[in-house]
Design an enzyme around this catalytic site. Structure first.
Site, PDB file in Angstrom:
ATOM      1  N   SER A 225       0.819  -1.219   0.000  1.00  0.00           N
ATOM      2  CA  SER A 225       0.000   0.000   0.000  1.00  0.00           C
ATOM      3  C   SER A 225       0.843   1.255   0.000  1.00  0.00           C
ATOM      4  O   SER A 225       0.361   2.332  -0.331  1.00  0.00           O
ATOM      5  CB  SER A 225      -0.843   0.050   1.275  1.00  0.00           C
ATOM      6  OG  SER A 225      -1.786  -0.947   1.295  1.00  0.00           O
TER       7      SER A 225
ATOM      8  N   HIS B 203      -0.640  -2.207  -7.172  1.00  0.00           N
ATOM      9  CA  HIS B 203      -1.442  -1.870  -5.982  1.00  0.00           C
ATOM     10  C   HIS B 203      -2.932  -1.923  -6.310  1.00  0.00           C
ATOM     11  O   HIS B 203      -3.487  -0.986  -6.877  1.00  0.00           O
ATOM     12  CB  HIS B 203      -1.019  -0.475  -5.463  1.00  0.00           C
ATOM     13  CG  HIS B 203      -1.720  -0.065  -4.218  1.00  0.00           C
ATOM     14  ND1 HIS B 203      -1.988   1.243  -3.907  1.00  0.00           N
ATOM     15  CD2 HIS B 203      -2.210  -0.796  -3.192  1.00  0.00           C
ATOM     16  CE1 HIS B 203      -2.619   1.293  -2.751  1.00  0.00           C
ATOM     17  NE2 HIS B 203      -2.765   0.075  -2.298  1.00  0.00           N
TER      18      HIS B 203
ATOM     19  N   GLU C 128      -2.867   0.773  -9.157  1.00  0.00           N
ATOM     20  CA  GLU C 128      -1.721   1.684  -9.290  1.00  0.00           C
ATOM     21  C   GLU C 128      -0.524   0.825  -9.676  1.00  0.00           C
ATOM     22  O   GLU C 128      -0.247  -0.177  -9.011  1.00  0.00           O
ATOM     23  CB  GLU C 128      -1.401   2.363  -7.949  1.00  0.00           C
ATOM     24  CG  GLU C 128      -2.262   3.552  -7.595  1.00  0.00           C
ATOM     25  CD  GLU C 128      -1.750   4.269  -6.332  1.00  0.00           C
ATOM     26  OE1 GLU C 128      -1.616   5.492  -6.362  1.00  0.00           O
ATOM     27  OE2 GLU C 128      -1.516   3.599  -5.305  1.00  0.00           O
TER      28      GLU C 128
ATOM     29  N   ASN D  25      -2.743   6.236  -1.239  1.00  0.00           N
ATOM     30  CA  ASN D  25      -2.692   6.331   0.222  1.00  0.00           C
ATOM     31  C   ASN D  25      -2.042   7.603   0.739  1.00  0.00           C
ATOM     32  O   ASN D  25      -2.196   7.947   1.903  1.00  0.00           O
ATOM     33  CB  ASN D  25      -2.019   5.092   0.798  1.00  0.00           C
ATOM     34  CG  ASN D  25      -2.995   3.944   0.799  1.00  0.00           C
ATOM     35  OD1 ASN D  25      -4.156   4.105   1.184  1.00  0.00           O
ATOM     36  ND2 ASN D  25      -2.567   2.790   0.335  1.00  0.00           N
TER      37      ASN D  25
END
Ligand code: CAA
Ligand code: NAD
Length: 283
Positions: free
Chosen positions: A119, A140, A152, A190
């Site tokens: 993450s 991701h 991602e 994130n």
């Protein structure tokens, strides 16, 4: 290079979802975990998701059975000796991931691409645990994997264009949308999402409002499908804390300091939905 066989490491909420979408797309999947119990639980969730697809007439019974037959169990990393791609989705901890990647580097064939679903952790640092950093990349996925479209894709410092293209093509095969981002702590998703969640925890910690009120404000006021505290429980509070720690350490900026209440909950084992209790209680 063609990808036929994939190993997914970690049969938790992300690994299970990744294994499901890969098997649905026709790939042979080895689902690896260190605990038999996690594999059993992960496979039960996959089966339930596929049964729902059959009920909703999005898939036939035969397609469901074929999808399940493409997933095999592994409790031993040496099973990576026959795969073209590994997608690692074990816990969000640099030491654990580096150990896994160092071991995979010894086991997997030379052509095998090693991807991580981290993450927030630097891809370049994970890649440095191997002798093939050019074949290490971030993939991701978002939670819940069968529903969310985004992946991602993050290049490490040494990742080659060829490896990037293979992973991008494969992401399209999964009916997902790849978005390229650079290797910075938290990437894009994130870096933006987690400080909002952390701020929501501070808002609770400082007594500004109840957890229900905070979630209601963000759901009705910002049209978010879940309030930030509900979403934190859904992601896993341990994962949220790991991500905040990565941002805090990676940028050295106090604006990313994890809320003490988040730490306290994780220390108590209140990890959110997966442990039955976080900000809310789950049966
Ligand atoms: N697994 C598989 N399918 C799921 C699911 C799950 N865990 N949860 C929901 N679904 C499916 C449902 O089966 C349903 O599909 P059908 O009705 O078509 O069969 C569909 O999703 C919608 O579900 P619901 O009607 O039950 O509920 P909802 O409309 O509230 O949607 C949700 C559920 C999709 C999870 C929605 O609440 C949502 O989008 N929440 C926010 C999710 C989000 O922000 N994810 C990103 C987290 S951050 C991250 O992943 C990155 C990280 O590194 C931490
Ligand atoms: P989880 O706690 O649900 O599952 C982790 C699984 O990994 C467990 O089944 C555990 O037994 C297994 N595991 C631990 N160490 C292992 C090892 N050495 N070898 C094999 N298996 C091992 O966690 P999760 O939410 O699925 O998160 C997994 C990864 O995905 C983390 O890196 C996390 O940051 C990332 N991620 C999580 C989310 C999310 O919303 N939860 C979203 C995107 C990415």
């Amino acid at each position: 290079m063609t990808i036929n066989k994939i190993m997914v490491i970690g049969a938790g909420q992300m690994g299970g979802g990744i294994a499901q979408v890969c098997a649905q797309a026709g790939y042979e999947v080895i689902l690896n975990d260190i605990q038999e119990e996690s594999f059993t639980k992960g496979l039960a969730v996959i089966t339930k998701n596929l049964e729902r697809n059959v009920e909703k007439e999005r898939m036939s019974e035969e397609e469901k059975n074929q999808t399940l037959s493409r997933i095999t169990k592994s409790l031993d990393l040496t099973d990576a000796k026959s795969v073209d791609l590994v997608i690692e989705a074990a816990v969000e901890n640099m030491e654990v991931k580096r150990k896994i990647f160092a071991a995979l580097d010894e086991i997997a064939p030379d052509h095998t691409i090693l991807a991580t679903n981290t993450s927030s952790l630097p891809i370049t640092e994970i890649a440095a645990a191997t002798k093939r950093p050019e074949k290490v990349i971030g993939m991701h996925f978002m939670n819940p994997v069968p529903v969310m479209k985004l992946v991602e894709i993050i290049r490490g410092l040494a990742t080659t264009d060829e490896v990037y293209e293979v992973v991008e093509t494969m992401t399209h095969q999964l009916s997902k949308v790849p978005v390229e981002v650079n290797d910075f702590p938290g990437f894009v998703a994130n870096r933006v999402l987690m400080p909002m969640i952390n701020e929501a925890v501070y808002t609770l910690y400082e007594g500004v409002a109840t957890k229900e009120a905070i979630d209601e404000v963000m759901k009705l006021g910002m049209n978010h499908p879940m309030g930030p505290l509900q979403l934190a429980d859904f992601i896993g509070l341990d994962t949220c804390l790991y991500i905040m720690e990565t941002l805090h350490e990676g940028f050295g900026d106090s604006k990313y300091r994890p809320c003490p209440l988040l730490r306290k909950y994780v220390k108590a084992g209140w990890l959110g939905k997966k442990s039955g209790r976080g900000f809310y209680e789950y049966r």
